[in-house]
Design an enzyme around this catalytic site. Sequence first.
Site, PDB file in Angstrom:
ATOM      1  N   SER A   1     106.331  -6.159  48.100  1.00 29.65           N
ATOM      2  CA  SER A   1     105.905  -7.331  47.334  1.00 29.65           C
ATOM      3  C   SER A   1     106.941  -8.424  47.159  1.00 29.65           C
ATOM      4  O   SER A   1     106.612  -9.504  46.673  1.00 29.65           O
ATOM      5  CB  SER A   1     105.412  -6.891  45.951  1.00 29.65           C
ATOM      6  OG  SER A   1     104.093  -6.413  46.029  1.00 29.65           O
TER       7      SER A   1
ATOM      8  N   SER B   1     102.891  -9.058  46.383  1.00 34.07           N
ATOM      9  CA  SER B   1     102.338  -9.620  45.167  1.00 34.07           C
ATOM     10  C   SER B   1     103.201 -10.719  44.548  1.00 34.07           C
ATOM     11  O   SER B   1     102.713 -11.474  43.705  1.00 34.07           O
ATOM     12  CB  SER B   1     102.145  -8.506  44.132  1.00 34.07           C
ATOM     13  OG  SER B   1     103.390  -7.925  43.803  1.00 34.07           O
TER      14      SER B   1
ATOM     15  N   LYS C   1     108.796 -13.732  38.002  1.00 37.38           N
ATOM     16  CA  LYS C   1     107.443 -13.204  38.250  1.00 37.38           C
ATOM     17  C   LYS C   1     106.845 -12.688  36.951  1.00 37.38           C
ATOM     18  O   LYS C   1     107.537 -12.056  36.147  1.00 37.38           O
ATOM     19  CB  LYS C   1     107.534 -12.078  39.285  1.00 37.38           C
ATOM     20  CG  LYS C   1     106.192 -11.484  39.700  1.00 37.38           C
ATOM     21  CD  LYS C   1     106.405 -10.388  40.752  1.00 37.38           C
ATOM     22  CE  LYS C   1     105.086  -9.791  41.233  1.00 37.38           C
ATOM     23  NZ  LYS C   1     105.328  -8.705  42.214  1.00 37.38           N
TER      24      LYS C   1
END
Lengths: 498, 494
Positions: free
Chosen positions: B179, B155, B80
Amino acid sequence: MATLSAAELAQQAAKYEPVIGLEVHVQLNTATKIFCGCPTAFGAPPNSQTCPVCLGLPGALPVLNREAVRKAVLAALGLGCTVNEVSIFARKNYFYPDLPKGYQISQYDRPLAEHGSLFVDARDAHGRPTGGTKTIGITRLHLEEDAGKSLHEGFPDSETFSYVDLNRSGVPLIEIVSEPDMRSPEEAHEYVTRLKQIMLYLDVSDCNMEEGSLRCDANVSLRLRGSERFGTKAEIKNLNSFRFLQRALEFEILRQAEILESGGRVVQETRLYNAAEGRTYSMRSKEEAHDYRYFPEPDLPPLVVSAAAREEIAAKMPELPRAKRERLMAQYGLAAYDAEVLTATQALADYFEAAATGSAHPKAVANWIMGELAAHMNATGETLATIKIQPAHVAQLAALIAEGTISGKMAKEVFARMAATGEPPAAAVAALGLKQESDPAALRALVAQVLAAHPQQAAQYRAGKTALLGFFVGQVMKASRGQANPALVNQLLQEALA
Amino acid sequence: MTDLHTLTTATVRTQLAEGQISARGLVEEFLRAIPAVDGRVHSYLTMAPERARAQAARLDALAERGEPLPPLAGVPVAVKDVISTRGIRTTCGSRALERYTPLFDATAVERLEAAGAIILGKLNCDEFAMGSSNENSAFGPVRNPWDLERVPGGSSGGAAAAVAAGLAVAALGSDTGGSIRQPAAFCGVVGLLPTYGRVSRFGLVAFASSLDHIGPLARSAKDAAAVLAAIAGRDPLDATSADAPVPDYVRQLDEPIAGLRIGVPREAMAAGAGLDAAVAAQFQAALAQLEHAGCKIVEISLPHAPYAIATYYVIATAEASSNLARYDGVRYGLRVEADSLGEMYRRTREAGFGAEVKRRILLGTFVLSAGYYDAYYRKAQRVRNLVAGDYRAAFESVDAIATPTTPTPAFRLGEKIADPLQMYLNDIFTVSADLAGIPGISVPCGFASGLPVGLQLLGNYFEEARLLRLAHHYERLRGAFPDPPVSLAEAPRG
């Protein structure tokens, strides 16, 4: 406002009692920064002592330097503070280019230490020491990181750009906040002087104001003498020396007194001291003050200083100036003033004690150190670390004088040679051929010779002009090429002229 | 040879050791195959071919010499884009860091590579990890491989979508309020939230430091276990990382689950939680399977759960307002020039941050400001303690807690972007674990309206092994989970 003379201003101000509190920032002299491994040395090329942590790069995290904690705890204990077993780091949020994270890691509602004290000379209303002591309370002592430095001058394009040096970013600081216990600029001056002395004794800081390792802000307000209530205070920043601190306070007291006398009200604000003009200027009002939005620093667990850890640090506490002064007075019979001078630094006190221990003449040793030795260092720029004269040699010199082997006047010559060569005094005396003549028979012969050479003066003396004794002493000393024992010469002359 | 999209940590390592594949060959296959699929999914922001090839070459050299291979040898993974990678830009999904390249690797990245994994690239996410739909990425949203009109969650939407579509075997995500778990549920993969302190945060670009976690997303509990084993453990660079020993998560997977007590919070099933009926049905079916396997299902209460979202949005925004102060244009990242310092700050931050980030900075600044601190931040800290207390009390009587991961399956792009409060409510089942610092896992448990549903299991501090074991057993009970319609499965191997 009518313009008043300095004398009128001073008279006005005398109606009021200043109330002063100080916030002192002391850089700890650890080898590395408080939250990373970067070196703390002063004067390196800009931004050469930085890493992701002290640059505030995304994702970098602070890790607490244990040595900074140890030094802060030592400082706290040296100021008689209670060290909190658990203290909390907090973020102080504000924007400034030299603050790379946009917040300073500091401590807020749970500081490392609280409730300390520092002793200064008690003073009367005119600021004169009374001989007693007064306690200045220390509210708190906390750990924090220093910010970087903004450089607004000294570059070819300084007109349009400022530069940022982050070498200082993350240097460990302790902030020491006093109670509003000081009542005069002199007292404030003494407080910071003694505070600095304690920090130096503890070896927690260099306390070098030019390099910014000791910085000071002052809070000052006035109240009518006898009143209990505090007036409105102003905070003064940019006090770059102890002298400026005192002058800024003197100015600020007059400024506030003038406002109050003319029926005005002092505004709570932050003011900057301008040393060149010797006055303070408003920097920002209370309304413009920052809201720092303090909150607990989530990247650092609570700081725990266990009782055992605290005791371990306390066990290594050196003797502090105040205790040392008292002990030197008791142990060596020194006057208060001498004890004060000799404890000015740990090194000087150590030097004195090394010389005085075992000496039968500690006061003479003290005088030589405060007199000739200090003058020598002043003149040459040498320090106790570089001088050639060993403490034992000072003691030996004092003994030679006391025994009458050399005169005080000779001793100065001997001292100069010792300073140049590092020889012990006996060797210096021999090398200079300066041994004092104390043999009564030899001196009697010289006395007789001098009296015979000056019959007229001898007659005058005998007729009552005894002031001529000095003349005869001088003649005998001259005849002995300075080596006669003056006390003995004096005695023998009086006998011969009787 | 297996297809790229069905590779596991174990198969890659075995095939590499046996000389059936080369790491370099595998990397080239992924690099060649990813663009066709990701053109539609948009999970990667940056590919890292040079770094991947260099790491692959090292692993091939090991294999060729017949040396023992590390546990994740040759496993293609992705990270990420809020997790720092040395020499590879790390944008955090933000214009502010569009051209920012870190000088150092996050500890988790370093450990992942030390364990033999090959980092293919950096994954799209909501800006600074703020969002539940991935629509807050400055570089465009990620689309859900199960339905390209739907969000992948957020996210870590890029991470979940990439793993679901087979564009990486596993991924590192971050979880601050859900997330990792919420996008894992939306995309039909496993997502693990480790205990706070279990995995170093060093190098994770901070959103809310006391809530931020790095954790794995994978297609099975076993792969999640293997990745966690590689990245967990004390890190001297993170003062909040824990010293607790790291168990062998993979080996413990097969230990029995019979007799484990699983609590189901009454508050999660209450009408106010907004639970979709189809999701609820899948959740109940999963519980029934676990019960059938010998687990005891008991009702519990987490009385402060209804306050978790409000508490979370006070604490997380407060910390974010401070953590994001450093993006001021002075040292790195975006700078918009202006005549004065204040104006430079304003223009830089105006241009650098998206609407949701600005909203949270404003909220966080407000709750910390003089006069409001006690009413908001301090109160939220108290409630946070109460939430954690609920869990401590619950774990006195149960071994794990089960909820649906999200109240609904993946929603449509644009459906909630105009209504932040509706968006925030998506985290209703996930935020409280972050507030308490306990571990959690989301494992796919069937479909609602053709979209994956997640079963969330929460455990006591440092009991990731138990959660992984439960998830692993549940996967067997459930059976193989299908591939999404958009995945590397479509692409024939070259």
